[in-house]
Design a protein around this motif. Structure first.
Motif, PDB file in Angstrom:
ATOM      1  N   VAL A  82       0.593  -1.210  -0.012  1.00  0.00           N
ATOM      2  CA  VAL A  82      -0.046   0.007   0.097  1.00  0.00           C
ATOM      3  C   VAL A  82       0.864   1.115  -0.052  1.00  0.00           C
ATOM      4  CG1 VAL A  82      -1.800   1.295   1.054  1.00  0.00           C
ATOM      5  CG2 VAL A  82      -1.820  -1.425   1.294  1.00  0.00           C
ATOM      6  N   GLY A  83       0.820   2.000  -1.132  1.00  0.00           N
ATOM      7  CA  GLY A  83       1.504   3.326  -1.182  1.00  0.00           C
ATOM      8  C   GLY A  83       0.911   4.425  -0.990  1.00  0.00           C
ATOM      9  N   LEU A  84       1.282   5.539  -1.287  1.00  0.00           N
ATOM     10  CA  LEU A  84       0.638   6.673  -1.025  1.00  0.00           C
ATOM     11  C   LEU A  84      -0.261   7.385  -2.272  1.00  0.00           C
ATOM     12  CD1 LEU A  84       2.520  10.338   0.306  1.00  0.00           C
ATOM     13  CD2 LEU A  84       0.614  10.147  -0.842  1.00  0.00           C
ATOM     14  N   ALA A  85       0.455   7.644  -3.168  1.00  0.00           N
ATOM     15  CA  ALA A  85      -0.217   8.046  -4.522  1.00  0.00           C
ATOM     16  C   ALA A  85       0.786   8.010  -5.888  1.00  0.00           C
ATOM     17  CB  ALA A  85      -0.736   9.570  -4.157  1.00  0.00           C
ATOM     18  N   PRO A  86       0.053   7.939  -7.038  1.00  0.00           N
ATOM     19  CA  PRO A  86       0.997   8.165  -8.145  1.00  0.00           C
ATOM     20  C   PRO A  86       1.785   9.082  -8.001  1.00  0.00           C
ATOM     21  CG  PRO A  86      -1.252   7.428  -8.698  1.00  0.00           C
ATOM     22  CD  PRO A  86      -1.134   8.003  -7.260  1.00  0.00           C
ATOM     23  N   VAL A 104       2.058  -4.542   3.330  1.00  0.00           N
ATOM     24  CA  VAL A 104       3.190  -3.735   3.457  1.00  0.00           C
ATOM     25  C   VAL A 104       2.812  -2.387   3.348  1.00  0.00           C
ATOM     26  CG1 VAL A 104       5.385  -3.488   2.885  1.00  0.00           C
ATOM     27  CG2 VAL A 104       4.538  -5.854   3.033  1.00  0.00           C
ATOM     28  N   ALA A 105       2.732  -1.675   4.341  1.00  0.00           N
ATOM     29  CA  ALA A 105       2.568  -0.215   4.150  1.00  0.00           C
ATOM     30  C   ALA A 105       3.840   0.874   3.690  1.00  0.00           C
ATOM     31  CB  ALA A 105       2.047   0.490   5.604  1.00  0.00           C
ATOM     32  N   LEU A 106       3.828   1.266   2.684  1.00  0.00           N
ATOM     33  CA  LEU A 106       5.027   2.000   2.457  1.00  0.00           C
ATOM     34  C   LEU A 106       5.004   3.523   2.854  1.00  0.00           C
ATOM     35  CD1 LEU A 106       5.013   0.837  -1.383  1.00  0.00           C
ATOM     36  CD2 LEU A 106       6.188  -0.266   0.591  1.00  0.00           C
ATOM     37  N   GLY A 107       5.389   3.553   3.963  1.00  0.00           N
ATOM     38  CA  GLY A 107       5.383   4.971   4.391  1.00  0.00           C
ATOM     39  C   GLY A 107       4.226   5.088   5.464  1.00  0.00           C
ATOM     40  N   ALA A 108       4.156   6.314   6.358  1.00  0.00           N
ATOM     41  CA  ALA A 108       3.083   6.557   7.208  1.00  0.00           C
ATOM     42  C   ALA A 108       1.852   6.716   6.552  1.00  0.00           C
ATOM     43  CB  ALA A 108       3.538   7.722   8.135  1.00  0.00           C
ATOM     44  N   PHE A 109       1.606   7.434   5.526  1.00  0.00           N
ATOM     45  CA  PHE A 109       0.632   7.421   5.066  1.00  0.00           C
ATOM     46  C   PHE A 109      -0.289   6.284   4.475  1.00  0.00           C
ATOM     47  CE2 PHE A 109      -2.747   9.079   2.281  1.00  0.00           C
ATOM     48  CZ  PHE A 109      -3.047  10.230   2.318  1.00  0.00           C
ATOM     49  N   GLY A 110       0.731   5.173   3.760  1.00  0.00           N
ATOM     50  CA  GLY A 110       0.257   3.902   3.690  1.00  0.00           C
ATOM     51  C   GLY A 110      -0.281   3.141   4.825  1.00  0.00           C
ATOM     52  N   TRP A 111       0.629   3.211   5.970  1.00  0.00           N
ATOM     53  CA  TRP A 111       0.271   2.649   7.094  1.00  0.00           C
ATOM     54  C   TRP A 111      -1.180   3.161   7.633  1.00  0.00           C
ATOM     55  CZ3 TRP A 111       2.830  -1.024  10.224  1.00  0.00           C
ATOM     56  CH2 TRP A 111       2.469  -1.067  11.768  1.00  0.00           C
ATOM     57  N   ASP A 112      -1.460   4.429   7.655  1.00  0.00           N
ATOM     58  CA  ASP A 112      -2.768   4.790   7.871  1.00  0.00           C
ATOM     59  C   ASP A 112      -3.984   4.466   7.387  1.00  0.00           C
ATOM     60  OD1 ASP A 112      -4.386   7.039   9.559  1.00  0.00           O
ATOM     61  OD2 ASP A 112      -4.640   7.595   7.679  1.00  0.00           O
ATOM     62  N   ALA A 113      -3.591   4.412   6.097  1.00  0.00           N
ATOM     63  CA  ALA A 113      -4.828   3.862   5.013  1.00  0.00           C
ATOM     64  C   ALA A 113      -4.976   2.447   5.240  1.00  0.00           C
ATOM     65  CB  ALA A 113      -4.171   4.118   3.457  1.00  0.00           C
ATOM     66  N   ALA A 114      -3.869   1.805   5.429  1.00  0.00           N
ATOM     67  CA  ALA A 114      -4.127   0.291   5.728  1.00  0.00           C
ATOM     68  C   ALA A 114      -4.880   0.022   7.038  1.00  0.00           C
ATOM     69  CB  ALA A 114      -2.946  -0.653   5.853  1.00  0.00           C
ATOM     70  N   LEU A 115      -4.638   0.792   8.202  1.00  0.00           N
ATOM     71  CA  LEU A 115      -5.502   0.580   9.227  1.00  0.00           C
ATOM     72  C   LEU A 115      -6.857   0.997   9.010  1.00  0.00           C
ATOM     73  CD1 LEU A 115      -2.677   2.095  11.649  1.00  0.00           C
ATOM     74  CD2 LEU A 115      -3.491  -0.332  11.750  1.00  0.00           C
ATOM     75  N   ARG A 116      -7.187   2.037   8.477  1.00  0.00           N
ATOM     76  CA  ARG A 116      -8.315   2.447   8.270  1.00  0.00           C
ATOM     77  C   ARG A 116      -9.135   1.638   7.243  1.00  0.00           C
ATOM     78  NH1 ARG A 116      -9.377   8.212   8.390  1.00  0.00           N
ATOM     79  NH2 ARG A 116      -7.491   9.486   9.182  1.00  0.00           N
TER      80      ARG A 116
END
Length: 234
Positions: free
Chosen positions: A61-65, A154-166
């Protein structure tokens, strides 16, 4: 087994999305104006869907393109430095058939791995607003629901981590207290294991904050968990 027709329909819905006026204007303007090194190329200029193995057990899970990466090529992490870093690690771990991917039609094949993003349009300065994040969030939830074999994120960065948790919370797998992001962070949430890594952006890789060895260790950990050679930790 993954419903591939439903996944394809979701992909088409993502590509057609125009929910966020600021992002629509930005991604299309970048596609028109381009940059000098890509001035002869036709940019994608639309939302970028997830891609990979529909039967994947690992979801990145990344942030954005990137404006001149995925927004140009139409595929996440394709044609930019972050992708070069990412695909080398996936290839080294046997999760991709090649270490470099420059075009969406270059035949890249991922094994046991699917790649998605929290936000599907390239945002100005790589910073989507909370409202844009929230409008895009249902896509990741639906993607994860359709990817029935996934059990490591696998969360790529804090933004991806937050998105995965949500996304996990929306699917009924909330956890308290909320796990904190960090490189190498690992938490079991319901039937899933969530791993964290610094994002493979140039800001991190050029400064040495994220090395190839650090990144590959997290990718290797994800592979080890799904293939049964390593147990997730609580």
């Amino acid at each position: 087994m993954t419903d591939r027709a439903a996944l394809a329909a979701l992909t088409a819905e993502i590509v057609a999305c125009r929910r966020c006026p600021r992002l629509v204007e930005w991604r299309e303007r970048v596609a028109r104006e381009k940059v000098a090194r890509f001035r002869d190329e036709t940019y994608w200029g639309r939302p970028v869907p997830g891609f990979g193995d529909p039967e994947a057990r690992i979801l990145l899970v990344g942030l954005a393109p990137a404006a001149h990466g995925g927004n140009r090529t139409g595929r996440a992490f394709t044609g930019d430095a972050s992708g070069d870093f990412l695909f080398r690690a996936l290839h080294a771990e046997g999760l991709a058939d090649r270490p470099v991917s420059r075009r969406a039609d270059d035949g890249l094949t991922l094994f046991d791995t699917y790649i998605a993003a929290a936000v599907r349009c390239a945002p100005p300065a790589n910073k989507p607003t909370p409202a844009e994040r929230d409008k895009c969030a249902p896509f990741l939830v639906r993607e994860l629901g359709l990817l029935t074999e996934v059990h490591v994120l696998v969360a790529l960065g804090a933004f991806g981590w937050d998105a995965a948790l949500r996304a996990l919370a929306t699917l009924g797998h909330a956890v308290e207290p909320r796990p904190r992001f960090g490189h190498g962070a690992e938490v079991v949430i319901g039937p899933y294991t969530l791993l964290g890594t610094y994002h493979p952006s140039q800001q991190n890789t050029f400064t040495g904050r994220l090395t190839a060895e650090m990144f590959q260790a997290v990718i290797g950990r994800s592979k080890g968990i799904v293939r049964g050679s390593l147990l997730p930790t609580d």
